[in-house]
Design an enzyme around this catalytic site. Sequence first.
Site, PDB file in Angstrom:
ATOM      1  N   GLY A 473      -1.077  11.933  -3.263  1.00 45.72           N
ATOM      2  CA  GLY A 473      -2.198  12.781  -2.868  1.00 45.72           C
ATOM      3  C   GLY A 473      -2.855  12.255  -1.605  1.00 45.72           C
ATOM      4  O   GLY A 473      -3.902  12.743  -1.169  1.00 45.72           O
ATOM      5  N   GLN A 629      -9.146  10.312   2.600  1.00 45.82           N
ATOM      6  CA  GLN A 629      -9.000   9.094   1.807  1.00 45.82           C
ATOM      7  C   GLN A 629     -10.346   8.410   1.623  1.00 45.82           C
ATOM      8  O   GLN A 629     -10.691   7.962   0.537  1.00 45.82           O
ATOM      9  CB  GLN A 629      -8.052   8.124   2.521  1.00 45.82           C
ATOM     10  CG  GLN A 629      -6.599   8.511   2.412  1.00 45.82           C
ATOM     11  CD  GLN A 629      -6.100   8.258   1.025  1.00 45.82           C
ATOM     12  OE1 GLN A 629      -5.803   7.131   0.658  1.00 45.82           O
ATOM     13  NE2 GLN A 629      -6.042   9.289   0.230  1.00 45.82           N
ATOM     14  N   LYS A 692      -3.258   0.302   9.901  1.00 48.72           N
ATOM     15  CA  LYS A 692      -3.461  -0.306   8.588  1.00 48.72           C
ATOM     16  C   LYS A 692      -3.877   0.780   7.600  1.00 48.72           C
ATOM     17  O   LYS A 692      -4.183   1.904   7.996  1.00 48.72           O
ATOM     18  CB  LYS A 692      -4.526  -1.398   8.672  1.00 48.72           C
ATOM     19  CG  LYS A 692      -4.072  -2.579   9.526  1.00 48.72           C
ATOM     20  CD  LYS A 692      -5.070  -3.728   9.574  1.00 48.72           C
ATOM     21  CE  LYS A 692      -6.088  -3.545  10.650  1.00 48.72           C
ATOM     22  NZ  LYS A 692      -6.742  -4.811  11.080  1.00 48.72           N
ATOM     23  N   GLU A 696      -8.090   2.236   0.079  1.00 45.86           N
ATOM     24  CA  GLU A 696      -8.902   1.373  -0.781  1.00 45.86           C
ATOM     25  C   GLU A 696     -10.121   0.849  -0.039  1.00 45.86           C
ATOM     26  O   GLU A 696     -11.159   0.572  -0.644  1.00 45.86           O
ATOM     27  CB  GLU A 696      -8.028   0.254  -1.337  1.00 45.86           C
ATOM     28  CG  GLU A 696      -6.948   0.848  -2.230  1.00 45.86           C
ATOM     29  CD  GLU A 696      -6.061  -0.177  -2.893  1.00 45.86           C
ATOM     30  OE1 GLU A 696      -5.684   0.043  -4.041  1.00 45.86           O
ATOM     31  OE2 GLU A 696      -5.736  -1.202  -2.275  1.00 45.86           O
TER      32      GLU A 696
HETATM   33 MO1  MOS Z   1      -3.416   0.322  -6.040  1.00 47.73          MO
HETATM   34  S1  MOS Z   1      -4.678  -0.213  -7.487  1.00 47.73           S
HETATM   35  O1  MOS Z   1      -2.885  -1.140  -5.369  1.00 47.73           O
HETATM   36  O2  MOS Z   1      -2.385   1.516  -6.510  1.00 47.73           O
END
Ligand code: MOS
Length: 736
Positions: A473, A629, A692, A696
């Site tokens: 996704g 994201q 990069k 996250e």
């Molecule tokens: Mo992630 S928690 O490294 O898919």
Amino acid sequence: MKFDTPAGANPTDRMQVLGKPLDRYEARLKTTGTATYAYEYKDVAPNAAYGYILGAAIAKGRITAIDTTLTEAAPGVIGVVTYRNAGKPGVGKFYVQKMLAAPEVDHYHQPVAVVVAETFEQARAASALIRVDYARTDGRYDLAAQKGSAPVPPQGEFGGPNEKRVGDFEPAFAAAAVKVDETYTVPDQAHAMMEPHATIAKWDGERVTCWTSIQQMNWGTRDLGLILGIPKANVRLISPFIGGGFGGKGTVQMDLALAAISARVVGRPVKIALQRPIMFNTTIHRPKTIQRVMLGAGRDGRLTAIGHESWSGNLPGGRTEPTVASTRTFYAGPNRLTRMRLATLDLAEGNAMRAPGEAPGLMALEIAMDELAEKLGMDPVQLRVVNDTQVDPEDPSKPFSTRPFIQCLREGAEQFGWDRRNAKPGQVREGRWLIGMGMAGAIRAGKIAKSGARARLDGKGIITIEADMTDIGTGSYTVVQQTAAEMMGVAPDSIVVKLGDSTFPETPGSGGQQGAPSVTAGVYAACVKLREAVAQRLGFNSAEVDFSDGRVKSGNRSVPLADAAKGGDLLVEDVMEFDKLKDQFQQQTFGAHFAEVAVDAYTGVVRVRRALAVCAAGRILNAKTARSQVIGGITMGIGAALMEEMAIDQRFGFFVNHDLAGYEVPVHADVPHLDAFFIDEVDPTISPVKAKGVGELGLTGVAPAIANAIYNATGVRVREYPITLDKHLEGLPAIA
Ligand code: MOS
């Protein structure tokens, strides 16, 4: 191709396709409901039977008897799989949990049986007829109770050493002019991705093919091979579309293992979806952490001592939640102690979820920084500025490859209107609402790993790229398309992208926000080879050739790219491998998060009013998917700050709120206007594509920014996530 010196100029710098906010490659399929998810294949195994998993009714103990007589006689039932007929399933490498209670029960809802029937309804109904007798024993379910006896385990494969010292922490902390020493808790959290785990498994002799939902093909084939006791090469996984994973689909979960095992037992293809209520106690989750943060600083705000000790719990053999990872790299300071302890708990396995380590770690560290700023009488943005460092604070020989953290902070403060914040908490009101602003810094590893790709040019000028990368996704298809189009000088619609098949060249898949940088580097390598092959076929000297506008040009000669494949398709494959640059540079991504909240002074209800992220992650491959994201990350941060918690029944040892009615995540009404911006930078030490990951990063730092905003609104400091109204209601300022 080996990447061992920082990248110079190359075709990706043209940025004619890369960086643009291209729509999703697969957007039409997804918005018309025609993208095929794991459970939806109709034609691949028309005779597939349905498997239904029965989870253990106890958390710790053993099965003393299983009676399946009634089940086997029930309508439509083909077979019942238990530890007695499953063979001896092995254990994968990344997840340590056992896929079947055998007959010991390790945690609640550990699979006890799979009922296989002609229809899903028959399998489910028949599962209710199994009689299982258990001998229940006492288990350990409470991290706080186990904390005192939790050891510092030997160094694990992930998250670095469990204890690390630099300088002399204790005396420096004791002598510090200004100190914070507080303990924070982050609860057990569930991935709660949209698409439940699901697999269709079909055997062909010794080989098994599984249509599934998995983030990392290379781990998946390895781990399923180990579980089934067959070579990795005999496993084929197909997973072109994934409805979210967040780490919960990193590698093999019960649906995949038990579909393959059941199909082997009954001799027919089997499809299994994990029913939502079993997912929370059966699969992995983010384990609870208790984190003590000790910060010592001079009156000028410079940190002299940084301490972070963290406790988490897991099944035997499980890993520590690496919360202290970011504390080791974020701020300057000569004296440092980071330590992780690991208790044994008889809950489902704790493992990777949504920025493991950094996300929960910064939830503690970045509140502590806010508390320190207040004690110093210093602006929280400025406190972070004075503690910036351009070299790894624990290894000064290692510069950050790029670290525009101060720029993130300053641009964020400017855009957010941070100067309007009243530093004194509990002062700003709008009617019944208490208004506050908060901020936090973000750091998340900028990882990259060996990645392959295959490229084929056909006579129509179409280039097909294949890699075993997945798209959970995030936009993997789209950034692969853009990279290949840029490299080959063609329009994006001349690129066909095929992902999500383990027979394609190996990539690290989607995880650790390394997917996009890694796969695009592999595509770069394959395209360099394709350019050489094209030039050779067309009789060009490859050093002087320009690929643009769908043509190959050199000097006065200009030939359509497609001509290179007139005599037959050109097919190339390469792997990008990474050498020592990772060791020479500290490669991280950075961000600054800002949030404004309103807290109802009568009820304690918190509303996030707006949030802003300014991020630095090297080259941004697609302005739209990258922003999405980060917006998604902020949304997860709202969940972590305000809602997400799996509550444990301490008597019986299970997560009580094990469905999406009880486990709350943000819905549209909880998510206000969000902004995300990127610093204009490239990181030539990462790969030739200089990009990069961002996914996250978008999450790390969000929850503490919200927590700090709530404190600014109310003057009540809550150190236990999620910040639900009961935790600050009593302390709210009285308003008339
Ligand atoms: Mo992630 S928690 O490294 O898919």
